[in-house]
Design an enzyme around this catalytic site. Structure first.
Site, PDB file in Angstrom:
ATOM      1  CB  SER A   9      -0.974  -0.004   1.182  1.00 23.79           C
ATOM      2  OG  SER A   9      -0.291   0.140   2.396  1.00 23.79           O
ATOM      3  CG  ASN A  10       3.586   2.597   2.996  1.00 19.66           C
ATOM      4  OD1 ASN A  10       3.471   3.787   3.303  1.00 19.66           O
ATOM      5  ND2 ASN A  10       3.286   1.616   3.824  1.00 19.66           N
ATOM      6  NE  ARG A  62      16.761 -10.716   2.061  1.00 17.54           N
ATOM      7  CZ  ARG A  62      17.357 -11.864   2.380  1.00 17.54           C
ATOM      8  NH1 ARG A  62      16.653 -12.898   2.710  1.00 17.54           N
ATOM      9  NH2 ARG A  62      18.679 -11.967   2.355  1.00 17.54           N
ATOM     10  CB  ILE A  63      18.154  -7.542   8.356  1.00 17.18           C
ATOM     11  CG1 ILE A  63      17.121  -7.601   9.486  1.00 17.18           C
ATOM     12  CG2 ILE A  63      19.372  -6.719   8.766  1.00 17.18           C
ATOM     13  CD1 ILE A  63      17.572  -8.355  10.700  1.00 17.18           C
ATOM     14  CG  ASN A  74      12.224   0.961   7.004  1.00 19.29           C
ATOM     15  OD1 ASN A  74      11.496   0.406   6.173  1.00 19.29           O
ATOM     16  ND2 ASN A  74      12.207   0.629   8.281  1.00 19.29           N
ATOM     17  CG  HIS A 106       9.143   1.371  12.684  1.00 14.45           C
ATOM     18  ND1 HIS A 106       9.450   0.034  12.546  1.00 14.45           N
ATOM     19  CD2 HIS A 106       8.673   1.519  13.943  1.00 14.45           C
ATOM     20  CE1 HIS A 106       9.179  -0.583  13.680  1.00 14.45           C
ATOM     21  NE2 HIS A 106       8.715   0.289  14.553  1.00 14.45           N
ATOM     22  CB  THR A 141      22.400   3.162  10.160  1.00 12.38           C
ATOM     23  OG1 THR A 141      21.615   2.754  11.295  1.00 12.38           O
ATOM     24  CG2 THR A 141      22.194   4.643   9.898  1.00 12.38           C
ATOM     25  CG  LEU A 158      16.205  -3.969  12.963  1.00 12.11           C
ATOM     26  CD1 LEU A 158      16.242  -4.128  11.452  1.00 12.11           C
ATOM     27  CD2 LEU A 158      15.815  -5.266  13.633  1.00 12.11           C
ATOM     28  CG  ASP A 159      13.224  -0.837  12.933  1.00 12.09           C
ATOM     29  OD1 ASP A 159      13.193  -0.661  11.698  1.00 12.09           O
ATOM     30  OD2 ASP A 159      12.594  -1.745  13.503  1.00 12.09           O
TER      31      ASP A 159
HETATM   32  C1  GRF Z   1       3.954  -0.600   6.839  1.00 13.26           C
HETATM   33  O1  GRF Z   1       3.132  -0.520   7.979  1.00 13.26           O
HETATM   34  C2  GRF Z   1       5.333  -0.132   7.173  1.00 13.26           C
HETATM   35  O2  GRF Z   1       5.394   0.798   8.212  1.00 13.26           O
HETATM   36  C3  GRF Z   1       6.039  -1.410   7.604  1.00 13.26           C
HETATM   37  O3  GRF Z   1       5.477  -2.407   6.794  1.00 13.26           O
HETATM   38  C4  GRF Z   1       4.162  -2.040   6.402  1.00 13.26           C
HETATM   39  C5  GRF Z   1       4.064  -2.218   4.916  1.00 13.26           C
HETATM   40  O4  GRF Z   1       2.752  -2.087   4.448  1.00 13.26           O
HETATM   41  N1  GRF Z   1       7.460  -1.258   7.465  1.00 13.26           N
HETATM   42  P1  GRF Z   1       2.467  -2.083   2.875  1.00 13.26           P
HETATM   43  O5  GRF Z   1       3.050  -3.354   2.291  1.00 13.26           O
HETATM   44  O6  GRF Z   1       3.107  -0.857   2.296  1.00 13.26           O
HETATM   45  O7  GRF Z   1       0.980  -2.052   2.743  1.00 13.26           O
END
Ligand code: GRF
Length: 201
Positions: free
Chosen positions: A13-14, A91-92, A107, A109, A141, A144-145
């Site tokens: 969705s992003n 994946r990392i 990224n 979060h 970096t 992680l997160d």
């Molecule tokens: C999002 O909530 C993002 O914050 C996390 O993974 C999710 C991905 O959602 N890292 P989508 O695949 O973009 O719908």
């Protein structure tokens, strides 16, 4: 125009929000490639529909994380990718990859970092019982997160929220915030100084 590669393992969705923002001219960049580690990722369907090149890279075809990332980085360089956008990529990323694209990987979060790191951000927010959560866009970096924060936005957690209802509001916040952050990035308006990210006027 800067070239983006968007990495997604799932629903995408992003990715869709970024595709839409590019179409509307809200993000002045070219999505040159979509990469997934999951052959069934719906994000690959979204890429195909939008006419964007996409690539599935099977982790089982590689001995280790660095080999996997070396293969990907080679492709990114071939495609002249300027920025890597992780959008639900499960994946990392190896140190090798981070070094190759220093301050050029971002990224998103689903919580206000540094709280609730990891893959279950939304569940962890609810389990902990915080009243305010949100969304964070950050540079990637080797922690992680843990990279420098670019943008954050907050939302109220409701007493009757479930993982589904909270995720819905988190995602709609993400779909606004991520394109904004990407636009700042591709316009060269972000500067990293230590842990801090400054937005140039
Ligand atoms: C999002 O909530 C993002 O914050 C996390 O993974 C999710 C991905 O959602 N890292 P989508 O695949 O973009 O719908």
């Amino acid at each position: 125009m800067k070239n983006l590669a968007v990495f997604s393992s799932g629903f995408g969705s992003n990715l869709q929000a970024i595709i839409n923002a590019v179409k509307k001219g809200k993000v002045k960049a070219n999505i040159a490639l979509v990469i997934s580690d999951n052959v069934d990722a719906y994000s690959l369907v979204r890429a195909k529909r939008a006419g964007i090149d996409f690539l599935y890279v099977d982790p089982d075809d590689f001995n280790d994380r660095t080999c996997y990332d070396k293969f990907i980085v080679k492709r990114l360089k071939k495609e002249k990718i300027d920025y890597v956008v992780l959008a639900g990529f499960m994946r990392i990323i190896s140190d090798y990859f981070v070094r190759q694209y220093k301050n050029r990987i971002i990224n998103i979060h689903p919580a206000l970092l540094p709280s609730f790191k990891g893959t279950q951000g939304i569940k962890d927010v609810l389990d902990y019982g915080v009243k305010v959560s949100g969304v964070t866009v950050h540079f990637v970096t080797n922690i992680l997160d843990g990279g420098p924060v670019i943008l954050q936005n907050a939302l109220a957690v409701k007493d009757d929220d479930t993982e589904v209802s909270l995720a819905e509001r988190v995602h709609s916040l993400e779909h606004k915030l991520y394109p904004q952050a990407i636009d700042l990035l591709v316009r060269g308006r972000l500067f990293v100084k230590g842990r801090k990210v400054f937005v140039k006027k």
